[in-house]
Design a protein around this motif. Structure first.
Motif, PDB file in Angstrom:
ATOM      1  N   PHE A   1       0.847  -1.188   0.000  1.00  0.00           N
ATOM      2  CA  PHE A   1       0.000   0.000   0.000  1.00  0.00           C
ATOM      3  C   PHE A   1       0.883   1.239   0.000  1.00  0.00           C
ATOM      4  CE2 PHE A   1      -4.272  -1.650   0.720  1.00  0.00           C
ATOM      5  CZ  PHE A   1      -3.984  -2.985   0.987  1.00  0.00           C
ATOM      6  N   ASP A   2       0.389   2.273  -0.638  1.00  0.00           N
ATOM      7  CA  ASP A   2       1.193   3.486  -0.770  1.00  0.00           C
ATOM      8  C   ASP A   2       1.592   4.064   0.570  1.00  0.00           C
ATOM      9  OD1 ASP A   2      -0.648   4.691  -3.672  1.00  0.00           O
ATOM     10  OD2 ASP A   2       1.054   3.312  -3.513  1.00  0.00           O
ATOM     11  N   ASP A   3       0.725   3.896   1.569  1.00  0.00           N
ATOM     12  CA  ASP A   3       1.052   4.471   2.872  1.00  0.00           C
ATOM     13  C   ASP A   3       1.873   3.502   3.723  1.00  0.00           C
ATOM     14  OD1 ASP A   3      -2.204   3.889   4.480  1.00  0.00           O
ATOM     15  OD2 ASP A   3      -0.813   2.547   3.449  1.00  0.00           O
ATOM     16  N   GLY A   4       2.269   2.368   3.137  1.00  0.00           N
ATOM     17  CA  GLY A   4       3.098   1.424   3.874  1.00  0.00           C
ATOM     18  C   GLY A   4       2.345   0.635   4.904  1.00  0.00           C
ATOM     19  N   GLU A   5       0.988   0.687   4.867  1.00  0.00           N
ATOM     20  CA  GLU A   5       0.224  -0.005   5.893  1.00  0.00           C
ATOM     21  C   GLU A   5      -1.115  -0.419   5.312  1.00  0.00           C
ATOM     22  OE1 GLU A   5      -1.774   1.015  10.254  1.00  0.00           O
ATOM     23  OE2 GLU A   5      -0.231   2.296   9.392  1.00  0.00           O
ATOM     24  N   ASN A   6      -1.481  -1.671   5.486  1.00  0.00           N
ATOM     25  CA  ASN A   6      -2.777  -2.100   4.995  1.00  0.00           C
ATOM     26  C   ASN A   6      -3.840  -1.886   6.062  1.00  0.00           C
ATOM     27  OD1 ASN A   6      -2.569  -4.169   6.832  1.00  0.00           O
ATOM     28  ND2 ASN A   6      -1.984  -5.712   5.331  1.00  0.00           N
ATOM     29  N   SER A   7      -5.040  -2.324   5.787  1.00  0.00           N
ATOM     30  CA  SER A   7      -6.151  -2.028   6.695  1.00  0.00           C
ATOM     31  C   SER A   7      -5.961  -2.650   8.071  1.00  0.00           C
ATOM     32  CB  SER A   7      -7.463  -2.536   6.085  1.00  0.00           C
ATOM     33  OG  SER A   7      -7.370  -3.943   5.829  1.00  0.00           O
ATOM     34  N   ASP A   8      -5.183  -3.737   8.138  1.00  0.00           N
ATOM     35  CA  ASP A   8      -4.927  -4.383   9.418  1.00  0.00           C
ATOM     36  C   ASP A   8      -3.635  -3.912  10.068  1.00  0.00           C
ATOM     37  OD1 ASP A   8      -7.228  -5.909   9.142  1.00  0.00           O
ATOM     38  OD2 ASP A   8      -6.177  -7.402   7.923  1.00  0.00           O
ATOM     39  N   GLY A   9      -2.924  -3.014   9.388  1.00  0.00           N
ATOM     40  CA  GLY A   9      -1.672  -2.500   9.940  1.00  0.00           C
ATOM     41  C   GLY A   9      -0.505  -3.450   9.807  1.00  0.00           C
TER      42      GLY A   9
END
Length: 331
Positions: free
Chosen positions: A290-298
């Motif tokens: 993910f672009d922010d380096g974190e998916n929905s589960d972190g």
């Protein structure tokens, strides 16, 4: 001879034989009980290491040795040995990447390099000769003059996302040249720094890990890189990232092949730190980037931030297609 006398003689002979046997056995036991002399101790040979070959570049500074990424491998233990003054935050772990910037030491009293004027002239005496790179559907940049150089982060991306602790363009004292270099950040295109806090992101005298995209410190000091002979002063006194900025703008020079070779060893298709980072994703079972380096589960947040920051310094970040291919290789 009477029978009694005959028996007496036989007893005498038998006793003599018995005494002889007892004496032999006694001597044998005596020999067994005597301590054996200890063998003479051998004098232990000292394993004296032969002196390693020293770099002539460090001593005389005429020729540049080839870059070896192993010399800058990630250091997860031990004290860092930065030249110059550093803030307490610089005790963080080091990683391969462009040097960890610290406050420059006070200039020592030494004469300037004899060819200083011609070297300084080379920093500015060039014109862009190449077109800007193109970008493909995967976000990879392609340079017509060097098709094997395929970064996926532009210099502007690296600067704005946070790099080198905000101190890459700080006033820098070069021990090799005997001068302090400053304000060379002003040659960057205005759009790269427009609206940016220059004091925080470019010329901070103290390395601040919080400025970095991944919030960690990594790298070695420019002073260390200079001592190792990894900086070609006649082209880029600050090293790799300054070269990349100028290469992006369109400069081409004799140092291009060396710098691109270094990039390949770090984050090229088989680059050490690129593969190290991708392995971390696979080992953690993470299949999405993910672009922010974190998916929905972190779950993507803590994937090797030191190596991720190092790769960013070398103009690379993990993209989905690269991760998919790596997963296919791993299965």
């Amino acid at each position: 001879m009477s029978t009694l006398e005959q028996r007496r003689q036989e007893n005498i002979k038998r006793n003599a034989i018995l005494l002889q046997e007892l004496e032999l056995e006694h001597n044998h036991v005596k020999q067994q009980l005597q301590p054996k002399p200890l063998p003479a101790k051998k004098r232990r040979k000292l394993n004296v290491l032969q002196p390693t070959r020293s770099s002539a570049r460090i001593a005389s500074a005429p020729a540049r040795p080839g870059y070896n990424e192993d010399n800058g491998a990630i250091a997860r233990s031990g004290r860092s040995s930065f030249h110059g003054k550093s803030s307490p935050r610089n005790s963080a772990r080091k990683a391969l990447g462009e040097p960890l910037e610290v406050q420059s030491p006070e200039p020592e009293s030494q004469s300037a390099h004899p060819d200083l004027e011609s070297i300084k002239a080379g920093w500015n005496d060039w014109e862009p000769v190449a077109c800007p790179p193109t970008r493909d559907a995967f976000g990879t940049y392609h340079f017509e003059s060097h098709p094997d150089f395929t970064p996926n982060k532009s210099p502007a991306d690296i600067i704005r996302e946070g790099c080198f602790g905000g101190s890459y363009w700080r006033p820098l004292y070069s021990k090799s040249l005997g001068i302090t270099v400053e304000d060379d950040w002003r040659e960057l295109p205005a759009q790269w720094t427009s609206g940016l806090d220059v004091e925080q992101y470019l010329v901070n005298p103290d390395y601040n890990p919080e400025v970095n995209k991944h919030g960690v410190a990594c790298g070695q000091s420019i002073e260390q890189w200079e001592a190792n002979g990894w900086i070609a002063h006649e082209y880029d006194v600050r090293g790799w990232f300054q070269w990349y900025c100028r290469f992006w703008i369109g400069r081409r020079c004799e140092d291009d092949e060396r710098q691109i070779s270094r990039w390949k060893k770090c984050v090229g298709n088989t680059g050490r730190w690129r593969r190290t980072l991708l392995k971390q994703y696979v080992q953690r079972g993470i299949r999405s980037v993910f672009d922010d380096g974190e998916n929905s589960d972190g779950e993507g947040r803590d994937v090797s931030p030191v190596v991720s920051q190092t790769c960013l310094h070398w103009a690379y970040e993990v993209r989905q297609e690269a991760l998919d291919r790596f997963w296919m290789e791993a299965i």
